[in-house]
Design an enzyme around this catalytic site. Structure first.
Site, PDB file in Angstrom:
ATOM      1  N   ASP A  56       0.857  -1.176   0.000  1.00 25.35           N
ATOM      2  CA  ASP A  56       0.000   0.000   0.000  1.00 25.35           C
ATOM      3  C   ASP A  56       0.897   1.230   0.000  1.00 25.35           C
ATOM      4  O   ASP A  56       1.729   1.400   0.884  1.00 25.35           O
ATOM      5  CB  ASP A  56      -0.885  -0.037   1.248  1.00 25.35           C
ATOM      6  CG  ASP A  56      -1.876   1.111   1.313  1.00 25.35           C
ATOM      7  OD1 ASP A  56      -1.774   2.036   0.485  1.00 25.35           O
ATOM      8  OD2 ASP A  56      -2.736   1.091   2.206  1.00 25.35           O
TER       9      ASP A  56
ATOM     10  N   ARG B 259       4.362   1.751  10.144  1.00 27.92           N
ATOM     11  CA  ARG B 259       4.345   2.989   9.361  1.00 27.92           C
ATOM     12  C   ARG B 259       5.268   3.975  10.075  1.00 27.92           C
ATOM     13  O   ARG B 259       4.839   4.767  10.921  1.00 27.92           O
ATOM     14  CB  ARG B 259       2.919   3.528   9.236  1.00 27.92           C
ATOM     15  CG  ARG B 259       1.987   2.572   8.496  1.00 27.92           C
ATOM     16  CD  ARG B 259       0.578   3.112   8.360  1.00 27.92           C
ATOM     17  NE  ARG B 259      -0.303   2.151   7.692  1.00 27.92           N
ATOM     18  CZ  ARG B 259      -1.617   2.327   7.545  1.00 27.92           C
ATOM     19  NH1 ARG B 259      -2.202   3.428   8.015  1.00 27.92           N
ATOM     20  NH2 ARG B 259      -2.349   1.405   6.941  1.00 27.92           N
TER      21      ARG B 259
ATOM     22  N   GLN C 158      -4.856  -4.114  12.430  1.00 28.52           N
ATOM     23  CA  GLN C 158      -6.245  -4.017  11.997  1.00 28.52           C
ATOM     24  C   GLN C 158      -6.721  -5.333  11.405  1.00 28.52           C
ATOM     25  O   GLN C 158      -5.925  -6.199  11.055  1.00 28.52           O
ATOM     26  CB  GLN C 158      -6.424  -2.885  10.980  1.00 28.52           C
ATOM     27  CG  GLN C 158      -5.669  -3.052   9.678  1.00 28.52           C
ATOM     28  CD  GLN C 158      -5.773  -1.818   8.779  1.00 28.52           C
ATOM     29  OE1 GLN C 158      -5.837  -0.691   9.256  1.00 28.52           O
ATOM     30  NE2 GLN C 158      -5.795  -2.026   7.480  1.00 28.52           N
TER      31      GLN C 158
ATOM     32  N   ASP D  87     -14.555   6.659   5.018  1.00 26.67           N
ATOM     33  CA  ASP D  87     -14.073   6.365   6.365  1.00 26.67           C
ATOM     34  C   ASP D  87     -15.248   6.331   7.340  1.00 26.67           C
ATOM     35  O   ASP D  87     -16.139   7.180   7.268  1.00 26.67           O
ATOM     36  CB  ASP D  87     -13.089   7.437   6.850  1.00 26.67           C
ATOM     37  CG  ASP D  87     -11.766   7.418   6.095  1.00 26.67           C
ATOM     38  OD1 ASP D  87     -11.472   6.404   5.444  1.00 26.67           O
ATOM     39  OD2 ASP D  87     -11.029   8.425   6.179  1.00 26.67           O
TER      40      ASP D  87
ATOM     41  N   GLU E 265     -11.315   7.899  13.608  1.00 26.05           N
ATOM     42  CA  GLU E 265     -11.520   7.010  12.465  1.00 26.05           C
ATOM     43  C   GLU E 265     -11.315   5.567  12.899  1.00 26.05           C
ATOM     44  O   GLU E 265     -10.287   5.213  13.463  1.00 26.05           O
ATOM     45  CB  GLU E 265     -10.537   7.341  11.343  1.00 26.05           C
ATOM     46  CG  GLU E 265     -10.655   6.417  10.141  1.00 26.05           C
ATOM     47  CD  GLU E 265      -9.494   6.555   9.174  1.00 26.05           C
ATOM     48  OE1 GLU E 265      -9.049   5.524   8.637  1.00 26.05           O
ATOM     49  OE2 GLU E 265      -9.026   7.708   8.967  1.00 26.05           O
TER      50      GLU E 265
ATOM     51  N   SER F  51     -11.205   2.555   7.267  1.00 31.88           N
ATOM     52  CA  SER F  51     -11.109   3.080   5.908  1.00 31.88           C
ATOM     53  C   SER F  51     -11.464   1.938   4.972  1.00 31.88           C
ATOM     54  O   SER F  51     -10.907   0.844   5.102  1.00 31.88           O
ATOM     55  CB  SER F  51      -9.695   3.585   5.623  1.00 31.88           C
ATOM     56  OG  SER F  51      -9.580   4.009   4.280  1.00 31.88           O
TER      57      SER F  51
END
Length: 336
Positions: A57, A111, A126, A237, A250, A253
């Site tokens: 991604d 990340r 997730q 989202d 959030e 997504s």
């Protein structure tokens, strides 16, 4: 402290051991119920992929993945995933999934370029999921129906958590509201995108913000999205107004994935047409991959939401600046 919100008179309700018990309960219960509702099977998934496959991604296109080389694969760069957005679609083809069935997996990512604060960590955990749909089902109606199903499971989890941890549960709204990024810009033209999200989510409690990635009438984008997995006209989202931090949180997504036509257009708009030569993109452009809907649901974010926690570090073990840890401990925020 920069990037840190300290709620006034914060009470964590549960100690560290109780919090760990609640985390385990939420994670195990949610994935089972979520899988049943969406007709998804659990699969194992990679933590890293070969760079040359084009499967990683690219997020907003500026974040750099953690990468390394292997002695048994000289000349190959291996990247720790940012997410499994594209890998899942390929897996549905490879494993022979049928129409209206799909997969979910525990996705762990790093990340390293993330800005750390109450809800952002360099460690991302997730439930990544993906489901096959027919081409004619690539519609707003399909997207909204799926969002309502996910919201129903989250609401059910609120009741489950309340039964086991009544003193800790954070109560959620009963319905989710749908709005597009253009509608937000029209209503709040002087606000930043994040301020618009806060304003609309505070009004309704829970919002699905649709159509993220493309340019708005102002010529600006609400937020970045990679051009090669979500269809920018059919994504969004799931946001909750989060009282402890006084801003939108959030949780997911997601979106209907690109078709051959929409990926070509989005690659061109993003100035990323060179990606079309990568193996994954070639398969998609040649019509070799199924049409799908999919997304990610933050595991730590969901635990944080349901337990009313002030910092994502209370529900996951990661790395934080020492001054942030010290400030949190001084205000009863128990960083793991």
């Amino acid at each position: 402290m920069m990037h840190l919100i300290i709620p006034k008179n914060y009470d964590p309700k549960l100690d560290v051991i109780q919090t760990q018990q609640a985390i385990r309960y939420i994670r195990e219960t949610f994935q089972d119920e979520f899988g049943k509702e969406l007709n998804l099977s659990r699969l194992s998934a990679p933590m890293f992929v070969e760079k040359d496959t084009g499967l990683n991604d690219n997020l907003n296109g500026i974040e750099k993945p953690v990468s390394f080389t292997m002695k048994d694969m000289p000349g190959k760069t291996i990247e720790i995933v940012h997410s499994l957005a594209k890998w899942k679609r390929l897996a549905l083809k490879r494993y022979g999934f049928a129409m209206h069935t799909g997969l979910y997996t525990n996705m762990n990512a790093i990340r390293k370029d993330e800005d750390l604060d109450n809800i952002h960590s360099i460690y991302v955990d997730q439930w990544d999921w993906e489901k096959i749909i027919a081409k004619e089902e690539r519609t707003t109606a399909t997207l909204k129906d799926t969002v309502k199903t996910i919201f129903k499971v989250i609401k059910h989890m609120e009741h489950e958590v309340w039964y086991k941890f009544p003193e800790a549960v954070h109560h959620l709204p009963d319905e989710i509201h749908f709005v597009t990024t253009q509608e937000l810009e029209d209503e709040f033209p002087t606000l930043t995108p994040k301020e618009r999200e806060d304003a609309i989510t505070k009004r309704y409690g829970a919002v699905f913000l649709m159509q993220i990635g493309g340019k708005l009438k102002s010529g600006k984008r609400h937020d970045g999205r990679a051009p090669d997995y979500d269809d920018w006209k059919l994504n969004g989202d799931i946001l909750f107004w989060y009282e402890p931090l006084q801003h939108a949180l959030e949780i997911s997504s997601m979106g209907i994935r690109v078709s051959e036509e929409s990926m070509r257009a989005q690659l061109k708009e993003a100035g990323a047409e060179d990606r079309a030569t990568l193996p994954f993109h070639q398969m998609l452009l040649n019509g070799e991959l199924p049409y799908t809907i999919g997304g990610g649901i933050g595991q730590s974010r969901l635990c944080m939401l349901l337990l009313g926690k002030a910092h994502v570090g209370e529900v996951q073990a990661s790395v934080w600046p020492q001054d942030m840890i010290d400030e949190c401990y001084a205000h009863k925020i128990q960083i793991l």
